[in-house]
Scaffold this motif. Structure first.
Motif: not given
Length: 337
Positions: A306-325
């Motif tokens: 997310s352009g350097g926002a390491a703790n962006s909740s949306t970006a992190v959620a996307d990563v977790l959803q990808r991992i689950a999928a």
């Protein structure tokens, strides 16, 4: 509501599936009478309560974070306390303090607001990290140590904390150890136009909290928790939860993966979700539905997210959803049910 109620039974019993469903729906209806249009958030909050976890509600001011916490607390007939976190709040204001009694010539412990079944921590990240840390022992071990003496907390014990986004003025970021104590984090979000209009019309003169009464007794809550504890999680489902946690620690988009505590709490929350769905066993779908609320506040994203926002909740959620999928479910009869 009796805020001085004695501790509940340490070993909960259980109840029939029909009674469990009836009580759970009663709590949800009670909360929905105050918070309209947020069924998913309410269900997650109830899931955390029944799984004996702690809940973190994060969002911008004015969207009903504290209202949700108070609605859940008022729906259950347990002891309740509220702590308003401020920059000048001290750890002793939470845990309690020993005061010298002139008559007895000895120190007497005065319990703080943490000695309750449900503790509402309002705007927890407005207090200093030192004060926030006063909750660490109580949230993990259900006890408080003051002046070398240890005091056991009430059972059940749940902290429902609200916080504003860290970019808001006057906030302190929660330390990783503090965030890891919370079983799940949810966001309220803005209401839709219809729900907001109904709120404007119905709350002009009176708050819906004023009419809220407990719909579940303390002993019924203990029995509901006992029912959740008895939900079966197959070895295959447990392996799936571990595989998801392991994947977060290897993923290049995450600098900090989920902790072993997160894995434990994911399975516990999945048991509560299964019970709310009327099942006595956990499915991989229960794990998938909870991986974001249970893991997202614990992991830290890579800088490039997310352009350097390491703790962006949306970006992190996307990563977790990808991992689950992309994480395969281990073969097993219960996992394939």
């Amino acid at each position: 509501m009796d805020d001085t109620r004695s501790d509940l039974a340490a070993v909960p019993g259980s109840m029939t599936p029909d009674e469990f469903h009836a009580r759970a729906q009663a709590v949800l209806r009670s909360m929905e009478s105050v918070i309209d249009g947020k069924r998913s958030a309410l269900e997650t909050a109830l899931t955390v309560l029944l799984a004996e976890g702690h809940l973190l509600i994060e969002d911008v001011p004015g969207v009903g974070k504290t209202m949700l916490a108070r609605a859940m607390a008022r729906s259950v007939d347990c002891s309740v306390s509220r702590i308003q976190f401020t920059p000048d709040l001290l750890p002793a204001d939470i845990t309690g303090v020993s005061i010298y009694n002139q008559a007895d010539r000895q120190f007497e412990f005065k319990p703080g607001p943490v000695f309750a079944n449900i503790v509402i921590g309002d705007e927890i990240n407005r207090a200093s990290p030192k004060t926030q840390s006063a909750l660490l022992e109580s949230m993990e071990e259900r006890q408080v140590t003051v002046d070398g003496r240890t005091y056991t907390l009430a059972t059940p014990f749940i902290v429902v904390a609200t916080q504003n986004p860290i970019e808001m003025e006057g906030t302190y970021p929660l330390p990783e150890a503090q965030r890891d104590r919370f079983m799940a984090r949810i966001s309220m979000g803005y209401p839709d136009a219809g729900a907001e209009l109904e709120m404007v019309r119905s709350r002009d003169l009176v708050s819906p909290l004023d009419a809220l009464r407990p719909v579940v007794t303390s002993h019924q809550l203990v029995a509901m928790i006992g029912t959740v504890r008895r939900v079966y999680a197959s070895p295959a489902v447990e392996e799936y939860a571990v595989a998801l946690a392991q994947a977060t620690r290897r993923d290049p988009d995450l600098r900090l993966g989920a902790s072993p505590r997160a894995t434990l709490q994911l399975v516990r929350a999945a048991k509560a979700r299964a019970a709310l769905a009327g099942r006595d066993f956990v499915l991989p779908d229960d794990i998938d539905a909870l991986v974001v609320p249970v893991f997202a506040h614990r992991v830290i994203g890579a800088r490039r997210l997310s352009g350097g926002a390491a703790n962006s909740s949306t970006a992190v959620a996307d990563v977790l959803q990808r991992i689950a999928a992309t994480t395969p479910v281990p073969l097993g009869s219960a996992a394939q049910s």
